[in-house]
Motif scaffolding. Structure first.
Motif, PDB file in Angstrom:
ATOM      1  N   ALA A  18      -3.218   2.055  -7.938  1.00 54.59           N
ATOM      2  CA  ALA A  18      -1.857   1.711  -8.339  1.00 54.59           C
ATOM      3  C   ALA A  18      -1.137   0.781  -7.374  1.00 54.59           C
ATOM      4  CB  ALA A  18      -1.040   2.994  -8.499  1.00 54.59           C
ATOM      5  N   TYR A  19      -1.664   0.599  -6.163  1.00 53.98           N
ATOM      6  CA  TYR A  19      -0.917  -0.117  -5.134  1.00 53.98           C
ATOM      7  C   TYR A  19      -1.566  -1.441  -4.751  1.00 53.98           C
ATOM      8  CZ  TYR A  19       1.090   4.500  -4.830  1.00 53.98           C
ATOM      9  OH  TYR A  19       1.674   5.691  -5.145  1.00 53.98           O
ATOM     10  N   THR A  20      -0.742  -2.477  -4.693  1.00 60.04           N
ATOM     11  CA  THR A  20      -1.224  -3.772  -4.240  1.00 60.04           C
ATOM     12  C   THR A  20      -1.438  -3.718  -2.731  1.00 60.04           C
ATOM     13  OG1 THR A  20       1.000  -4.577  -3.779  1.00 60.04           O
ATOM     14  CG2 THR A  20       0.120  -4.976  -6.008  1.00 60.04           C
ATOM     15  N   HIS A  53      -7.207  -9.407  -7.130  1.00 65.29           N
ATOM     16  CA  HIS A  53      -6.402  -8.833  -6.046  1.00 65.29           C
ATOM     17  C   HIS A  53      -6.826  -7.402  -5.750  1.00 65.29           C
ATOM     18  CE1 HIS A  53      -3.714 -12.275  -6.174  1.00 65.29           C
ATOM     19  NE2 HIS A  53      -3.757 -12.182  -7.500  1.00 65.29           N
ATOM     20  N   ARG A  54      -6.773  -7.038  -4.471  1.00 63.12           N
ATOM     21  CA  ARG A  54      -7.136  -5.683  -4.066  1.00 63.12           C
ATOM     22  C   ARG A  54      -6.072  -4.703  -4.552  1.00 63.12           C
ATOM     23  NH1 ARG A  54      -8.487  -9.016   0.244  1.00 63.12           N
ATOM     24  NH2 ARG A  54     -10.583  -8.748   1.065  1.00 63.12           N
ATOM     25  N   ARG A  55      -6.555  -3.544  -5.031  1.00 60.98           N
ATOM     26  CA  ARG A  55      -5.676  -2.468  -5.486  1.00 60.98           C
ATOM     27  C   ARG A  55      -6.155  -1.171  -4.856  1.00 60.98           C
ATOM     28  NH1 ARG A  55      -1.322  -4.110  -8.571  1.00 60.98           N
ATOM     29  NH2 ARG A  55      -1.408  -2.069  -9.526  1.00 60.98           N
ATOM     30  N   TYR A  56      -5.211  -0.368  -4.347  1.00 61.89           N
ATOM     31  CA  TYR A  56      -5.535   0.848  -3.612  1.00 61.89           C
ATOM     32  C   TYR A  56      -4.998   2.085  -4.322  1.00 61.89           C
ATOM     33  CZ  TYR A  56      -6.549  -2.455   0.088  1.00 61.89           C
ATOM     34  OH  TYR A  56      -7.071  -3.488   0.813  1.00 61.89           O
ATOM     35  N   SER A  57      -5.744   3.179  -4.196  1.00 63.41           N
ATOM     36  CA  SER A  57      -5.323   4.460  -4.765  1.00 63.41           C
ATOM     37  C   SER A  57      -4.601   5.278  -3.685  1.00 63.41           C
ATOM     38  CB  SER A  57      -6.543   5.238  -5.263  1.00 63.41           C
ATOM     39  OG  SER A  57      -7.352   5.638  -4.161  1.00 63.41           O
ATOM     40  N   ARG A  58      -3.962   6.349  -4.121  1.00 61.06           N
ATOM     41  CA  ARG A  58      -3.308   7.251  -3.149  1.00 61.06           C
ATOM     42  C   ARG A  58      -4.348   7.867  -2.217  1.00 61.06           C
ATOM     43  NH1 ARG A  58       0.570  10.618  -7.057  1.00 61.06           N
ATOM     44  NH2 ARG A  58      -1.471  11.466  -7.500  1.00 61.06           N
ATOM     45  N   TYR A  59      -5.509   8.233  -2.752  1.00 58.95           N
ATOM     46  CA  TYR A  59      -6.562   8.788  -1.898  1.00 58.95           C
ATOM     47  C   TYR A  59      -6.958   7.776  -0.819  1.00 58.95           C
ATOM     48  CZ  TYR A  59     -11.099  10.226  -0.228  1.00 58.95           C
ATOM     49  OH  TYR A  59     -12.141  10.561   0.587  1.00 58.95           O
TER      50      TYR A  59
END
Length: 114
Positions: A18-20, A53-59
């Motif tokens: 969910a996070y850029t 683009h890179r996308r990161y999860s909460r984990y």
């Protein structure tokens, strides 16, 4: 998970990217370069959006935060990543060992006495 899933389901998913990179770096109080470095060290592998683009999860952000704590204490990035990986492997091995012990104890309790 499909694109048809409700948004709330995706946002509750710890693995949903969910996070850029910019937002992830801001949340961690670090730089995009740090996120790239821990990616190169194979601590986390961000998913890529359709635009690349890179996308990161909460984990992944929790894992990155653990590495950041070590780096902030003076541990080199590569070493910090290795430590976090080893901690995760140890935790998993301990979980598996505890499960084997529970299974063995249950089998021994269930077996008839001779």
């Amino acid at each position: 998970m499909t694109a048809d899933s409700p948004l709330s389901d995706r946002l509750d998913d710890d693995d949903y990217p969910a996070y850029t990179m910019g937002r992830a770096a801001e949340m961690l109080g670090t730089t995009p370069g740090f996120l790239r470095a821990i990616g190169e060290a194979r601590l986390i592998t961000p998913l890529r959006s359709e635009g690349g683009h890179r996308r990161y999860s909460r984990y992944q952000l929790r894992v990155a935060a653990r590495a950041r704590e070590l780096v902030d204490r003076g541990t080199p990035v590569e070493a910090a990543c290795r430590i976090v990986i080893l901690e995760d492997q140890l935790e998993e091995a301990q979980r598996i060992n505890a499960e084997y012990r529970r299974t063995a104890k249950q089998a021994s309790d269930d077996s008839p006495s001779a």
